[in-house]
Motif scaffolding. Structure first.
Motif, PDB file in Angstrom:
ATOM      1  N   LEU A  74     -23.566  18.585  51.044  1.00 25.29           N
ATOM      2  CA  LEU A  74     -23.118  19.700  51.885  1.00 25.29           C
ATOM      3  C   LEU A  74     -21.597  19.848  51.945  1.00 25.29           C
ATOM      4  CD1 LEU A  74     -25.710  19.553  54.795  1.00 25.29           C
ATOM      5  CD2 LEU A  74     -25.488  21.306  53.049  1.00 25.29           C
ATOM      6  N   PRO A  75     -20.791  18.754  51.951  1.00 23.70           N
ATOM      7  CA  PRO A  75     -19.336  18.957  51.836  1.00 23.70           C
ATOM      8  C   PRO A  75     -18.936  19.652  50.538  1.00 23.70           C
ATOM      9  CG  PRO A  75     -19.784  16.769  52.675  1.00 23.70           C
ATOM     10  CD  PRO A  75     -21.108  17.351  52.282  1.00 23.70           C
ATOM     11  N   LEU A  76     -19.658  19.349  49.453  1.00 19.40           N
ATOM     12  CA  LEU A  76     -19.412  20.062  48.195  1.00 19.40           C
ATOM     13  C   LEU A  76     -19.750  21.534  48.351  1.00 19.40           C
ATOM     14  CD1 LEU A  76     -18.904  20.192  45.099  1.00 19.40           C
ATOM     15  CD2 LEU A  76     -21.310  19.557  44.795  1.00 19.40           C
ATOM     16  N   ALA A  77     -20.855  21.829  49.032  1.00 18.31           N
ATOM     17  CA  ALA A  77     -21.235  23.226  49.256  1.00 18.31           C
ATOM     18  C   ALA A  77     -20.182  23.945  50.080  1.00 18.31           C
ATOM     19  CB  ALA A  77     -22.589  23.278  49.966  1.00 18.31           C
ATOM     20  N   TYR A  78     -19.621  23.256  51.089  1.00 19.98           N
ATOM     21  CA  TYR A  78     -18.554  23.866  51.895  1.00 19.98           C
ATOM     22  C   TYR A  78     -17.338  24.195  51.039  1.00 19.98           C
ATOM     23  CZ  TYR A  78     -14.145  23.681  54.362  1.00 19.98           C
ATOM     24  OH  TYR A  78     -12.867  23.941  54.762  1.00 19.98           O
ATOM     25  N   GLN A  79     -16.918  23.246  50.200  1.00 15.24           N
ATOM     26  CA  GLN A  79     -15.742  23.475  49.368  1.00 15.24           C
ATOM     27  C   GLN A  79     -15.973  24.615  48.384  1.00 15.24           C
ATOM     28  OE1 GLN A  79     -14.574  19.795  47.522  1.00 15.24           O
ATOM     29  NE2 GLN A  79     -13.526  19.065  49.355  1.00 15.24           N
ATOM     30  N   LEU A  80     -17.197  24.702  47.849  1.00 11.95           N
ATOM     31  CA  LEU A  80     -17.485  25.769  46.894  1.00 11.95           C
ATOM     32  C   LEU A  80     -17.448  27.139  47.557  1.00 11.95           C
ATOM     33  CD1 LEU A  80     -20.417  24.180  44.836  1.00 11.95           C
ATOM     34  CD2 LEU A  80     -18.097  24.631  44.035  1.00 11.95           C
ATOM     35  N   THR A  81     -18.054  27.254  48.742  1.00 12.95           N
ATOM     36  CA  THR A  81     -18.138  28.571  49.391  1.00 12.95           C
ATOM     37  C   THR A  81     -16.798  29.030  49.947  1.00 12.95           C
ATOM     38  OG1 THR A  81     -18.871  27.439  51.400  1.00 12.95           O
ATOM     39  CG2 THR A  81     -20.569  28.380  49.996  1.00 12.95           C
ATOM     40  N   SER A  82     -15.856  28.113  50.157  1.00 13.91           N
ATOM     41  CA  SER A  82     -14.561  28.502  50.724  1.00 13.91           C
ATOM     42  C   SER A  82     -13.446  28.534  49.691  1.00 13.91           C
ATOM     43  CB  SER A  82     -14.170  27.520  51.837  1.00 13.91           C
ATOM     44  OG  SER A  82     -14.040  26.205  51.318  1.00 13.91           O
ATOM     45  N   GLU A  83     -13.762  28.187  48.435  1.00 14.58           N
ATOM     46  CA  GLU A  83     -12.707  28.034  47.439  1.00 14.58           C
ATOM     47  C   GLU A  83     -12.480  29.291  46.609  1.00 14.58           C
ATOM     48  OE1 GLU A  83      -9.693  25.688  45.888  1.00 14.58           O
ATOM     49  OE2 GLU A  83     -11.113  25.137  47.462  1.00 14.58           O
ATOM     50  N   PHE A  84     -13.555  29.982  46.269  1.00 15.58           N
ATOM     51  CA  PHE A  84     -13.435  31.084  45.320  1.00 15.58           C
ATOM     52  C   PHE A  84     -13.143  32.404  46.021  1.00 15.58           C
ATOM     53  CE2 PHE A  84     -16.180  27.960  43.196  1.00 15.58           C
ATOM     54  CZ  PHE A  84     -15.442  27.766  42.039  1.00 15.58           C
ATOM     55  N   ALA A  85     -12.626  33.339  45.239  1.00 18.31           N
ATOM     56  CA  ALA A  85     -12.260  34.655  45.774  1.00 18.31           C
ATOM     57  C   ALA A  85     -13.496  35.403  46.240  1.00 18.31           C
ATOM     58  CB  ALA A  85     -11.523  35.461  44.706  1.00 18.31           C
ATOM     59  N   GLU A  86     -13.301  36.251  47.252  1.00 18.63           N
ATOM     60  CA  GLU A  86     -14.416  37.016  47.800  1.00 18.63           C
ATOM     61  C   GLU A  86     -14.919  38.042  46.792  1.00 18.63           C
ATOM     62  OE1 GLU A  86     -13.532  38.744  51.531  1.00 18.63           O
ATOM     63  OE2 GLU A  86     -12.933  36.865  52.481  1.00 18.63           O
ATOM     64  N   LYS A  87     -16.241  38.267  46.842  1.00 18.07           N
ATOM     65  CA  LYS A  87     -16.925  39.254  45.991  1.00 18.07           C
ATOM     66  C   LYS A  87     -16.805  38.935  44.503  1.00 18.07           C
ATOM     67  CE  LYS A  87     -17.777  41.598  49.726  1.00 18.07           C
ATOM     68  NZ  LYS A  87     -19.134  41.591  50.316  1.00 18.07           N
ATOM     69  N   SER A  88     -16.572  37.682  44.161  1.00 21.18           N
ATOM     70  CA  SER A  88     -16.485  37.298  42.758  1.00 21.18           C
ATOM     71  C   SER A  88     -17.803  36.669  42.316  1.00 21.18           C
ATOM     72  CB  SER A  88     -15.334  36.314  42.529  1.00 21.18           C
ATOM     73  OG  SER A  88     -15.576  35.103  43.205  1.00 21.18           O
ATOM     74  N   HIS A  89     -17.978  36.566  40.989  1.00 21.06           N
ATOM     75  CA  HIS A  89     -19.201  35.967  40.458  1.00 21.06           C
ATOM     76  C   HIS A  89     -19.274  34.488  40.818  1.00 21.06           C
ATOM     77  CE1 HIS A  89     -22.649  35.492  37.818  1.00 21.06           C
ATOM     78  NE2 HIS A  89     -22.040  34.478  37.228  1.00 21.06           N
ATOM     79  N   ASN A  90     -18.123  33.809  40.810  1.00 24.88           N
ATOM     80  CA  ASN A  90     -18.099  32.392  41.163  1.00 24.88           C
ATOM     81  C   ASN A  90     -18.512  32.167  42.613  1.00 24.88           C
ATOM     82  OD1 ASN A  90     -17.253  31.485  38.642  1.00 24.88           O
ATOM     83  ND2 ASN A  90     -15.097  31.799  39.125  1.00 24.88           N
ATOM     84  N   GLU A  91     -18.110  33.068  43.499  1.00 26.23           N
ATOM     85  CA  GLU A  91     -18.496  32.939  44.900  1.00 26.23           C
ATOM     86  C   GLU A  91     -20.006  33.110  45.051  1.00 26.23           C
ATOM     87  OE1 GLU A  91     -16.984  34.697  49.159  1.00 26.23           O
ATOM     88  OE2 GLU A  91     -17.733  36.096  47.656  1.00 26.23           O
TER      89      GLU A  91
ATOM     90  N   SER B 116     -26.530  41.025  45.308  1.00 28.18           N
ATOM     91  CA  SER B 116     -25.375  40.169  45.038  1.00 28.18           C
ATOM     92  C   SER B 116     -24.104  40.655  45.725  1.00 28.18           C
ATOM     93  CB  SER B 116     -25.132  40.071  43.526  1.00 28.18           C
ATOM     94  OG  SER B 116     -24.945  41.363  42.969  1.00 28.18           O
ATOM     95  N   GLU B 117     -24.003  41.963  45.975  1.00 25.46           N
ATOM     96  CA  GLU B 117     -22.799  42.495  46.633  1.00 25.46           C
ATOM     97  C   GLU B 117     -22.666  42.002  48.078  1.00 25.46           C
ATOM     98  OE1 GLU B 117     -22.884  46.696  46.329  1.00 25.46           O
ATOM     99  OE2 GLU B 117     -22.686  46.725  44.141  1.00 25.46           O
ATOM    100  N   PHE B 118     -23.801  41.685  48.702  1.00 19.62           N
ATOM    101  CA  PHE B 118     -23.789  41.250  50.105  1.00 19.62           C
ATOM    102  C   PHE B 118     -24.119  39.764  50.228  1.00 19.62           C
ATOM    103  CE2 PHE B 118     -25.228  45.679  49.834  1.00 19.62           C
ATOM    104  CZ  PHE B 118     -24.242  46.307  50.561  1.00 19.62           C
ATOM    105  N   SER B 119     -23.846  38.996  49.183  1.00 16.71           N
ATOM    106  CA  SER B 119     -24.227  37.583  49.182  1.00 16.71           C
ATOM    107  C   SER B 119     -23.521  36.797  50.284  1.00 16.71           C
ATOM    108  CB  SER B 119     -23.923  36.953  47.821  1.00 16.71           C
ATOM    109  OG  SER B 119     -22.544  37.082  47.515  1.00 16.71           O
ATOM    110  N   THR B 120     -22.221  37.067  50.493  1.00 20.09           N
ATOM    111  CA  THR B 120     -21.470  36.347  51.534  1.00 20.09           C
ATOM    112  C   THR B 120     -22.026  36.663  52.913  1.00 20.09           C
ATOM    113  OG1 THR B 120     -19.496  36.524  50.147  1.00 20.09           O
ATOM    114  CG2 THR B 120     -19.169  35.881  52.432  1.00 20.09           C
TER     115      THR B 120
END
Length: 268
Positions: A122-139, A208-212
């Motif tokens: 879960l700490p890895l999941a936190y870092q992933l969701t907060s690291e990448f730019a919004e509305k990007s494929h990586n996010e 995918s556009e509303f994934s966040t």
């Protein structure tokens, strides 16, 4: 040939017996609490490391306004609180589960280890969701990875309870056994996170556009769902019982009517 078959059957029986051997419930709970505590600590360390504005940056970029500087890190803080709530609720479910487990087995210990392995992610999941730019494929992919981690962390908890049901007279308190007054509530509580995380995963694939928004909505809704869960379970059980009682009354009424009829009327 007979000897080989006997050895194969013996090895299979030994393996099954090995999985059903008792395991110290206290050791399982102590180890699990330690893992949950470490995971929560790692989340706090992660949020404090890179998400605190520099004093010089506050004065130069935000004209000394600390709240405005902190608002720039808003998505990171939201991801942190969501991850921390997830850890806390999974610990709560784990505590409720082992509150009704009277004796643990090696298979239950193995499933618990698999659940803790994904809890540790879960700490890895936190870092992933907060690291990448919004509305990007990586996010989008980071959010889907977080849903998968949450799903497997919770589905193995559900598997522990399911395994305990096979030997419920030895491993479960009567309240949590099939037909017990807490059975339906335990089922709903343990199935909530797997169902919601799996549903969020498929929704992010379709929308995918509303994934966040979907992911954060999942993290916000689940705590309220836990609060309302017992009420919803009681309402559902009441409705099911009322429907079953109505169907039984209809069957009894038809049988009474048939008993009142004469033989010729029954044949017609």
């Amino acid at each position: 040939g007979h000897r080989d078959e006997e050895e194969a059957n013996y090895s299979l029986e030994t393996f099954n017996f090995y999985l059903s051997e008792p395991l110290s419930k206290e050791r399982v709970e102590a180890f699990s609490d330690g893992v949950y505590a470490i995971v929560a600590t790692l989340l706090i360390l992660d949020i404090c490391e890179d998400n605190v504005p520099d004093p010089r940056e506050v004065w130069e970029k935000f004209h000394g306004n600390l709240l405005e500087a902190l608002s720039e890190y808003g998505p990171n803080y939201l991801a942190y609180f969501g991850s921390f709530v997830t850890v806390g609720l999974l610990w709560f479910v784990h505590h409720s589960l082992f509150l009704y487990v009277t004796k643990a087995t090696r298979l239950m210990g193995l499933l618990n280890m698999l659940s803790l392995a994904f809890i540790g992610g879960l700490p890895l999941a936190y870092q992933l969701t907060s690291e990448f730019a919004e509305k990007s494929h990586n996010e989008l992919e980071a959010i889907q990875v977080s849903c998968v981690i949450t799903f497997f962390a919770s589905i193995f908890q559900f598997a522990i309870w399911t395994t305990a049901l096979f030997y419920e007279r030895e491993t479960l308190h009567p309240f949590a056994r099939y037909g017990g007054k807490e059975h339906a509530f335990m089922f709903a509580k343990l199935a909530l996170y797997p169902c919601v995380s799996l549903g969020a995963f498929f929704l992010t694939c379709l929308l995918s556009e509303f994934s966040t928004e979907i992911f954060h909505l999942m993290q916000i809704v689940i705590p309220f769902a836990f609060l309302a869960l017992r009420i919803l379970v009681r309402i559902s059980l009441t409705l099911i019982k009322s429907v079953m009682s109505l169907s039984r009354r209809k069957v009894v009424f038809l049988e009474e009517e048939e008993a009142c009829l004469s033989p010729t009327e029954r044949l017609s």
